[in-house]
Write a protein that holds these residues in place. Sequence first.
Motif, short mmCIF file in Angstrom:
data_model
loop_
_atom_site.label_atom_id
_atom_site.label_comp_id
_atom_site.label_asym_id
_atom_site.label_seq_id
_atom_site.Cartn_x
_atom_site.Cartn_y
_atom_site.Cartn_z
N TYR A 4 -16.96 5.26 12.48
CA TYR A 4 -15.82 6.09 12.13
C TYR A 4 -16.21 7.53 11.83
CZ TYR A 4 -13.99 1.44 11.70
OH TYR A 4 -13.66 0.15 11.97
N ARG A 5 -17.49 7.75 11.63
CA ARG A 5 -17.99 9.09 11.32
C ARG A 5 -17.25 9.69 10.12
NH1 ARG A 5 -17.61 8.94 17.02
NH2 ARG A 5 -19.63 8.98 18.03
N ILE A 6 -16.87 8.82 9.20
CA ILE A 6 -16.16 9.26 7.99
C ILE A 6 -16.87 8.64 6.80
CG2 ILE A 6 -13.96 9.28 6.75
CD1 ILE A 6 -12.60 8.70 9.44
N GLN A 7 -17.11 9.42 5.78
CA GLN A 7 -17.77 8.89 4.60
C GLN A 7 -16.89 7.84 3.93
OE1 GLN A 7 -18.63 12.26 2.11
NE2 GLN A 7 -20.55 12.72 3.17
N LEU A 8 -17.55 6.82 3.41
CA LEU A 8 -16.82 5.72 2.78
C LEU A 8 -15.95 6.22 1.63
CD1 LEU A 8 -16.22 2.73 2.42
CD2 LEU A 8 -18.29 2.55 1.03
N GLU A 9 -16.45 7.18 0.86
CA GLU A 9 -15.68 7.70 -0.26
C GLU A 9 -14.38 8.33 0.22
OE1 GLU A 9 -18.81 8.31 0.35
OE2 GLU A 9 -19.85 7.26 -1.28
N ARG A 10 -14.45 9.00 1.33
CA ARG A 10 -13.23 9.64 1.86
C ARG A 10 -12.27 8.59 2.41
NH1 ARG A 10 -12.53 14.01 6.75
NH2 ARG A 10 -10.49 14.78 6.10
N LEU A 11 -12.82 7.58 3.06
CA LEU A 11 -11.98 6.49 3.55
C LEU A 11 -11.25 5.83 2.38
CD1 LEU A 11 -13.73 4.25 6.22
CD2 LEU A 11 -11.66 5.59 6.44
N ARG A 12 -11.99 5.51 1.35
CA ARG A 12 -11.41 4.82 0.19
C ARG A 12 -10.33 5.68 -0.46
NH1 ARG A 12 -12.74 0.57 -3.04
NH2 ARG A 12 -14.59 0.11 -1.79
N ALA A 13 -10.57 6.99 -0.57
CA ALA A 13 -9.60 7.88 -1.20
C ALA A 13 -8.31 7.92 -0.41
CB ALA A 13 -10.19 9.29 -1.33
N ALA A 14 -8.38 7.78 0.90
CA ALA A 14 -7.19 7.82 1.74
C ALA A 14 -6.47 6.49 1.77
CB ALA A 14 -7.56 8.25 3.16
N VAL A 15 -7.22 5.41 1.85
CA VAL A 15 -6.64 4.09 2.10
C VAL A 15 -6.08 3.43 0.85
CG1 VAL A 15 -7.21 1.73 2.83
CG2 VAL A 15 -8.04 3.68 4.16
N VAL A 16 -6.81 3.47 -0.24
CA VAL A 16 -6.43 2.71 -1.44
C VAL A 16 -5.02 3.05 -1.96
CG1 VAL A 16 -7.01 2.29 -3.87
CG2 VAL A 16 -8.80 2.22 -2.12
N PRO A 17 -4.60 4.34 -1.98
CA PRO A 17 -3.26 4.62 -2.49
C PRO A 17 -2.12 3.98 -1.70
CG PRO A 17 -4.60 6.61 -2.48
CD PRO A 17 -5.35 5.58 -1.73
N THR A 18 -2.39 3.51 -0.48
CA THR A 18 -1.34 2.88 0.32
C THR A 18 -1.43 1.35 0.30
OG1 THR A 18 -2.66 2.90 2.36
CG2 THR A 18 -1.31 4.86 1.88
N MET A 19 -2.28 0.80 -0.57
CA MET A 19 -2.41 -0.65 -0.65
C MET A 19 -1.39 -1.23 -1.63
SD MET A 19 -6.55 -1.22 -0.50
CE MET A 19 -6.36 -3.01 -0.46
N PRO A 20 -0.82 -2.39 -1.32
CA PRO A 20 0.19 -2.98 -2.20
C PRO A 20 -0.36 -3.58 -3.47
CG PRO A 20 -0.22 -4.41 -0.33
CD PRO A 20 -1.00 -3.16 -0.08
N SER A 21 -1.65 -3.86 -3.51
CA SER A 21 -2.24 -4.51 -4.67
C SER A 21 -3.01 -3.52 -5.52
CB SER A 21 -3.19 -5.64 -4.22
OG SER A 21 -3.90 -6.15 -5.32
N GLY A 22 -3.02 -3.75 -6.83
CA GLY A 22 -3.77 -2.89 -7.73
C GLY A 22 -5.23 -3.29 -7.84
N VAL A 23 -5.64 -4.36 -7.12
CA VAL A 23 -7.01 -4.84 -7.17
C VAL A 23 -7.91 -3.88 -6.39
CG1 VAL A 23 -8.55 -6.73 -6.56
CG2 VAL A 23 -6.23 -7.22 -7.36
#
Length: 401
Positions: A4-23
């Motif tokens: 993906y050529r994207i740092q994991l921290e950046r991926l997580r920052a983008a993806v997590v806010p759109t997840m339905p679970s708070g886990v």
Amino acid sequence: MKPYRIQLERLRAAVVPTMPSGVEPTDAEVVARFAAGAWTVLPEPGDGAVGVARELVGDVRALELLVEGAAAATWADELADAEAARAVAAGVERWRSRLEAERILAAFTQGAAFGQVLLTRADPSWPASIDDLGPHAPAGLWVRGDPAMLERCERSAALVGSRASSGYGELVTGQLAAGLVDRGFAVVSGGAYGIDGTAHRAAMAAGGTTVAVLAGGLDRFYPAGHDELLHRVAAAGCVIAEAPSGVPPTRWRFLARNRLIAALASATVVVEAGSRSGSINTAGHAAALGRPLGAVPGPVTSGASTGCHRLLRDYGATVIERAEHIVELVDGPGDEQLAIGGLSSDELRVLDALSARAARDIDELAVRTGMARSEVVACVSLLELGGRAIERGHGWVKVAT
């Protein structure tokens, strides 16, 4: 993470806010959700080649191969299916034009900015009925509202029809929606003007669950004139789309959207439609999926009914006059559908509450029967059509038989 050529921290920052679970998700879960989101960005809705690739190698591996610029031979080896490889090879040329990390990340960041959740098959609220679309099923659904409301679509009906609806069509739609809510059904529609909007309003007015399925991204509700209505739908139920934020609705995307309406609902009912109405397309998807299909008959003099009459005449649609008929489509005949002297149980209750001498108005009949006012209105109309009741002054009387 290399593909993906994207740092994991950046991926997580983008993806997590759109997840339905708070886990807190694992790295693998973040990558899987990113891949599902990417597959809502790269193809057009309903692209079957994407579905084939995702089914055979999974969302993550399919995206890796695309990002790596895998040759046709590599795809063929991975897919291990010659016919699938040919379809995917053609698809790769389409998807590469949108293959940009920032474009995919923007779908997540814009989605989060508008309070959207990306629902995937990994989530409990994912509607399993959507998977009946096979390779044409979406990789994910963008949701505004409560994703858990989609679980109520296990028992639901799609009420669809013309944007240029008549008073007759809107009256019938309102009665059907209210009757469905009273019977524990969710109401699904497309959020458009006319029949769709009436179905959503009536379902909410009756205190029920309604789901709107849109053709474009949920950052801007369409049509603009239904912005307030769709915000209410999102608050009371949910609004969904397979397209990410920033994607405008187009004629093609409306047609692709219709397959989601048909798949999500337990049955599809066309209330009012001309010969060229998009709701006929929705009916076609329902029939192809083996979903029950109904249509409401209308005046033979009205062009707004020609589509419904065609479905009844040529495509085996069931005649729908009231909510009980839709319940019967889904559940089969039950006690409520067993006619007594040609009457449903609700009609019999209203008939028993009528007097042969003193006219009784709708409000009094509602009190006497314990039924909703909208149900009484529907029943006295049917009793009148059957020659069992007649309007007199400001009320109704029973016709002696």
